[in-house]
Design an enzyme around this catalytic site. Structure first.
Site, PDB file in Angstrom:
ATOM      1  N   GLU A  35       0.814  -1.209   0.000  1.00  0.00           N
ATOM      2  CA  GLU A  35       0.000   0.000   0.000  1.00  0.00           C
ATOM      3  C   GLU A  35       0.858   1.274   0.000  1.00  0.00           C
ATOM      4  O   GLU A  35       1.951   1.309   0.557  1.00  0.00           O
ATOM      5  CB  GLU A  35      -0.941  -0.020   1.208  1.00  0.00           C
ATOM      6  N   CYS A  64       3.544   8.417   1.118  1.00  0.00           N
ATOM      7  CA  CYS A  64       4.066   7.455   2.080  1.00  0.00           C
ATOM      8  C   CYS A  64       4.276   6.130   1.329  1.00  0.00           C
ATOM      9  O   CYS A  64       3.327   5.524   0.841  1.00  0.00           O
ATOM     10  CB  CYS A  64       3.053   7.310   3.215  1.00  0.00           C
ATOM     11  N   CYS A 110       6.609  -7.155   7.196  1.00  0.00           N
ATOM     12  CA  CYS A 110       7.807  -6.719   7.923  1.00  0.00           C
ATOM     13  C   CYS A 110       8.138  -7.792   8.951  1.00  0.00           C
ATOM     14  O   CYS A 110       7.248  -8.322   9.613  1.00  0.00           O
ATOM     15  CB  CYS A 110       7.569  -5.385   8.626  1.00  0.00           C
ATOM     16  N   CYS A 168       6.917  -5.357  15.447  1.00  0.00           N
ATOM     17  CA  CYS A 168       6.554  -4.451  16.538  1.00  0.00           C
ATOM     18  C   CYS A 168       5.111  -4.763  16.926  1.00  0.00           C
ATOM     19  O   CYS A 168       4.249  -4.958  16.059  1.00  0.00           O
ATOM     20  CB  CYS A 168       6.696  -2.988  16.101  1.00  0.00           C
ATOM     21  N   CYS A 198       1.894  -2.774  15.483  1.00  0.00           N
ATOM     22  CA  CYS A 198       1.879  -2.423  14.061  1.00  0.00           C
ATOM     23  C   CYS A 198       1.201  -3.498  13.217  1.00  0.00           C
ATOM     24  O   CYS A 198       1.552  -4.678  13.299  1.00  0.00           O
ATOM     25  CB  CYS A 198       3.315  -2.196  13.588  1.00  0.00           C
ATOM     26  N   GLY A 200       6.822  -2.091   5.921  1.00  0.00           N
ATOM     27  CA  GLY A 200       8.199  -2.580   5.915  1.00  0.00           C
ATOM     28  C   GLY A 200       9.200  -1.681   6.612  1.00  0.00           C
ATOM     29  O   GLY A 200       8.918  -0.532   6.936  1.00  0.00           O
ATOM     30  N   GLU A 201      10.379  -2.252   6.857  1.00  0.00           N
ATOM     31  CA  GLU A 201      11.493  -1.518   7.466  1.00  0.00           C
ATOM     32  C   GLU A 201      12.472  -1.176   6.333  1.00  0.00           C
ATOM     33  O   GLU A 201      13.179  -2.052   5.825  1.00  0.00           O
ATOM     34  CB  GLU A 201      12.150  -2.413   8.531  1.00  0.00           C
ATOM     35  N   SER A 243      12.234   6.397   7.650  1.00  0.00           N
ATOM     36  CA  SER A 243      11.871   6.097   9.034  1.00  0.00           C
ATOM     37  C   SER A 243      12.368   4.702   9.372  1.00  0.00           C
ATOM     38  O   SER A 243      12.127   3.754   8.623  1.00  0.00           O
ATOM     39  CB  SER A 243      10.344   6.159   9.178  1.00  0.00           C
ATOM     40  N   SER A 294      11.852   5.469  15.101  1.00  0.00           N
ATOM     41  CA  SER A 294      10.706   5.038  15.900  1.00  0.00           C
ATOM     42  C   SER A 294      11.169   4.684  17.298  1.00  0.00           C
ATOM     43  O   SER A 294      11.616   3.575  17.548  1.00  0.00           O
ATOM     44  CB  SER A 294      10.065   3.809  15.228  1.00  0.00           C
ATOM     45  N   LEU A 295      11.073   5.641  18.202  1.00  0.00           N
ATOM     46  CA  LEU A 295      11.599   5.439  19.558  1.00  0.00           C
ATOM     47  C   LEU A 295      10.564   4.716  20.434  1.00  0.00           C
ATOM     48  O   LEU A 295      10.837   3.647  20.962  1.00  0.00           O
ATOM     49  CB  LEU A 295      11.995   6.800  20.145  1.00  0.00           C
ATOM     50  N   HIS A 296       9.430   5.305  20.629  1.00  0.00           N
ATOM     51  CA  HIS A 296       8.251   4.687  21.255  1.00  0.00           C
ATOM     52  C   HIS A 296       8.356   4.331  22.737  1.00  0.00           C
ATOM     53  O   HIS A 296       7.361   3.928  23.340  1.00  0.00           O
ATOM     54  CB  HIS A 296       7.809   3.428  20.493  1.00  0.00           C
ATOM     55  N   ASN A 347      -3.187   4.011  16.132  1.00  0.00           N
ATOM     56  CA  ASN A 347      -4.299   3.682  15.239  1.00  0.00           C
ATOM     57  C   ASN A 347      -4.622   2.201  15.367  1.00  0.00           C
ATOM     58  O   ASN A 347      -3.727   1.361  15.238  1.00  0.00           O
ATOM     59  CB  ASN A 347      -3.920   4.002  13.789  1.00  0.00           C
ATOM     60  N   CYS A 370      -1.105   5.725   9.938  1.00  0.00           N
ATOM     61  CA  CYS A 370       0.130   5.058  10.344  1.00  0.00           C
ATOM     62  C   CYS A 370      -0.169   3.719  10.992  1.00  0.00           C
ATOM     63  O   CYS A 370      -1.001   3.646  11.890  1.00  0.00           O
ATOM     64  CB  CYS A 370       0.851   5.862  11.415  1.00  0.00           C
TER      65      CYS A 370
HETATM   66  N1  SAH Z   1       9.427   0.398   9.673  1.00  0.00           N
HETATM   67  C1  SAH Z   1       9.610   1.782   9.828  1.00  0.00           C
HETATM   68  C2  SAH Z   1       8.673   2.637   8.998  1.00  0.00           C
HETATM   69  C3  SAH Z   1       7.240   2.235   8.853  1.00  0.00           C
HETATM   70  S1  SAH Z   1       6.107   2.531  10.123  1.00  0.00           S
HETATM   71  C4  SAH Z   1       9.534   2.177  11.278  1.00  0.00           C
HETATM   72  O1  SAH Z   1       9.090   1.384  12.074  1.00  0.00           O
HETATM   73  O2  SAH Z   1       9.963   3.288  11.583  1.00  0.00           O
HETATM   74  C5  SAH Z   1       5.901   4.322  10.249  1.00  0.00           C
HETATM   75  C6  SAH Z   1       5.583   4.765  11.692  1.00  0.00           C
HETATM   76  O3  SAH Z   1       4.277   4.317  12.108  1.00  0.00           O
HETATM   77  C7  SAH Z   1       6.561   4.187  12.695  1.00  0.00           C
HETATM   78  O4  SAH Z   1       6.965   5.144  13.629  1.00  0.00           O
HETATM   79  C8  SAH Z   1       5.730   3.122  13.375  1.00  0.00           C
HETATM   80  O5  SAH Z   1       6.240   2.778  14.615  1.00  0.00           O
HETATM   81  C9  SAH Z   1       4.379   3.782  13.420  1.00  0.00           C
HETATM   82  N2  SAH Z   1       3.278   2.855  13.679  1.00  0.00           N
HETATM   83  C10 SAH Z   1       3.248   1.531  13.471  1.00  0.00           C
HETATM   84  N3  SAH Z   1       2.050   1.017  13.843  1.00  0.00           N
HETATM   85  C11 SAH Z   1       1.315   2.052  14.302  1.00  0.00           C
HETATM   86  C12 SAH Z   1      -0.023   2.166  14.798  1.00  0.00           C
HETATM   87  N4  SAH Z   1      -0.822   1.109  14.875  1.00  0.00           N
HETATM   88  N5  SAH Z   1      -0.467   3.381  15.146  1.00  0.00           N
HETATM   89  C13 SAH Z   1       0.336   4.473  15.036  1.00  0.00           C
HETATM   90  N6  SAH Z   1       1.598   4.429  14.553  1.00  0.00           N
HETATM   91  C14 SAH Z   1       2.082   3.226  14.192  1.00  0.00           C
HETATM   92 FE1  SF4 Z   2       8.084  -3.121  10.829  1.00  0.00          FE
HETATM   93 FE2  SF4 Z   2       8.042  -0.477  11.309  1.00  0.00          FE
HETATM   94 FE3  SF4 Z   2       5.840  -1.995  11.681  1.00  0.00          FE
HETATM   95 FE4  SF4 Z   2       7.927  -2.246  13.340  1.00  0.00          FE
HETATM   96  S1  SF4 Z   2       6.634  -0.404  13.055  1.00  0.00           S
HETATM   97  S2  SF4 Z   2       6.761  -3.926  12.427  1.00  0.00           S
HETATM   98  S3  SF4 Z   2       9.644  -1.953  11.928  1.00  0.00           S
HETATM   99  S4  SF4 Z   2       6.844  -1.595   9.746  1.00  0.00           S
END
Ligand code: SAH
Ligand code: SF4
Length: 373
Positions: A91, A104, A111, A115, A118, A176-177, A208, A230-232, A307, A350
């Site tokens: 997508e 985007c 991936c 995480c 995600c 994806g990463e 990212s 992506s620190l989180h 989300n 996201c």
């Molecule tokens: N793999 C990369 C880029 C793709 S995700 C990464 O992880 O950085 C883009 C952003 O969306 C990242 O910061 C990710 O952590 C965040 N993200 C993933 N799942 C999410 C969700 N359910 N709600 C909000 N942000 C999310």
């Molecule tokens: Fe992969 Fe980024 Fe999703 Fe983590 S947040 S599973 S690295 S796409």
């Protein structure tokens, strides 16, 4: 076998021209026809010699992934599902704003980094996208928005930016990463930046990453663009749970990599993404811990309200706790934005990108580790 010219950056296309006995400057003409005009038909490339046009029709193609569906959200966000063969789909999302248009882009089918919050991570991993499949997303949307004369949002952006294009920014934040598919992603980045292709500014192209430290160093050397991390979480114990790659590259190493990156980055800060998960990482204590953690790293924060997606185990933090969290960061002098949720009604926000991922048996973290080095 025919060669897909969408797989080549300028240097590779120049080499290809040499290989087929053509002058290197043909590469520049080809790039413009392919990426700026959006032509797939060699016979229409009028400033190429007729013999060359005929030769290319026999040995080469310009082939982007094909569109399976195209959805427009109430807020103007638009999402495409592209077929990348064998039942797999990826997508791509276009987000129009008053003064910019952001695309985007996805880098992998699924991936492997898993995480826990995600949707893409929950899908498992199938394979890396090719260069043509990555740049093909931009190629297709660029062409579609240009042709789409009734798309007033695209026209407004064009007027606001004074540029003749609807896409002013690209973020590698789709499925994806990106740094786990390093070579293909940087070749696609080359094309995004190339004046004969998309000519985007380095500051307006963002990778990212969830924190693949060795690949961050390689990106710094090979193609420094804007960086989002992506620190989180403010500590390893929590980040280990949310972003499992943290067990391999813990926060201290990640922050050192950010500082090394900033020595050459086109922007003088790193953007830290921080997903707001109710009762998990959004307390006042977490905010204070975060402030201390990033004291020595020039950065901006982007708080992303979580989300939901089918089967997700978390809840979004309340608007109130996101505000309190933001205020603590801001009082400490940090620049903080709260990401607007866009395209929620078409699952384009996201972390909601699921695409179609077949054969998830290939989900394996060790495999990705190899690629990441
Ligand atoms: N793999 C990369 C880029 C793709 S995700 C990464 O992880 O950085 C883009 C952003 O969306 C990242 O910061 C990710 O952590 C965040 N993200 C993933 N799942 C999410 C969700 N359910 N709600 C909000 N942000 C999310
Ligand atoms: Fe992969 Fe980024 Fe999703 Fe983590 S947040 S599973 S690295 S796409």
């Amino acid at each position: 076998m025919t060669i897909n010219l969408l797989d080549f950056n300028a240097k590779q296309l120049t080499n290809y021209c040499k290989e087929i006995g053509e002058k290197p400057f043909r590469a520049k003409q080809l790039l413009r026809w392919i990426h700026q005009v959006g032509t797939t038909d060699f016979s229409a490339m009028s400033d190429l010699a007729k013999v060359l046009r005929q030769k290319l029709s026999l040995i080469a193609t310009v082939e982007a992934p094909t569109v399976i569906s195209d959805h427009l959200a109430a807020d103007g966000t638009r999402k495409w599902l592209f077929s990348v063969g064998t039942g797999n789909g990826i997508e791509t999302v276009f987000i129009p704003e008053a003064n910019r248009g952001t695309l985007c882009v996805s880098s992998q089918v699924g991936c492997a980094l898993a995480c826990s919050f995600c949707s893409t991570g929950k899908q498992g991993f199938n394979r890396n996208l090719s260069v043509a499949e990555i740049i093909g997303q931009l190629w297709w949307v660029n062409k579609t928005l240009k042709l789409d004369l009734v798309n007033t949002t695209a026209n407004n952006i064009t007027q606001a930016t004074g540029e003749n294009r609807a896409i002013s920014n690209v973020v590698m934040m789709g499925m994806g990463e990106p740094l786990a598919n390093f070579e293909n992603v940087v070749t696609a980045l080359d094309l995004m930046l190339d004046d004969n292709a998309y000519g985007l500014s380095r500051r307006r192209v963002t990778v990212s990453t969830s924190g693949l430290v060795p690949a961050m160093d390689r990106l710094r050397e090979r193609c420094p663009v804007a960086l989002a991390v992506s620190l989180h979480a403010p500590n390893d114990a929590l980040r280990d749970k949310l972003v499992p790659i943290n067990k391999k590259y813990p926060i201290k190493e990640l922050l050192s990599a950010c500082q090394r990156y900033l020595q050459v980055a086109p922007r003088d800060f790193v953007t830290f993404e921080y997903v707001m998960l109710d009762g998990i990482n959004d307390s006042i204590e977490h905010a204070h811990e975060l402030v201390k953690l990033v004291r020595d790293t020039p950065c901006k924060f982007n708080l992303i309200p979580f989300n939901t997606f089918p089967g997700s185990e978390y809840q979004r933090s309340s608007a109130k706790s996101i505000q309190i969290f933001r205020d603590i960061l801001m009082q400490a002098g940090l620049i903080v934005t709260i990401r607007k949720t866009r395209g929620g009604d078409i699952a384009a926000a996201c972390g909601q990108l699921a695409g179609q991922v077949q054969d998830k048996t290939r989900r394996s973290t060790p495999q990705v580790m190899e690629v990441a080095r």
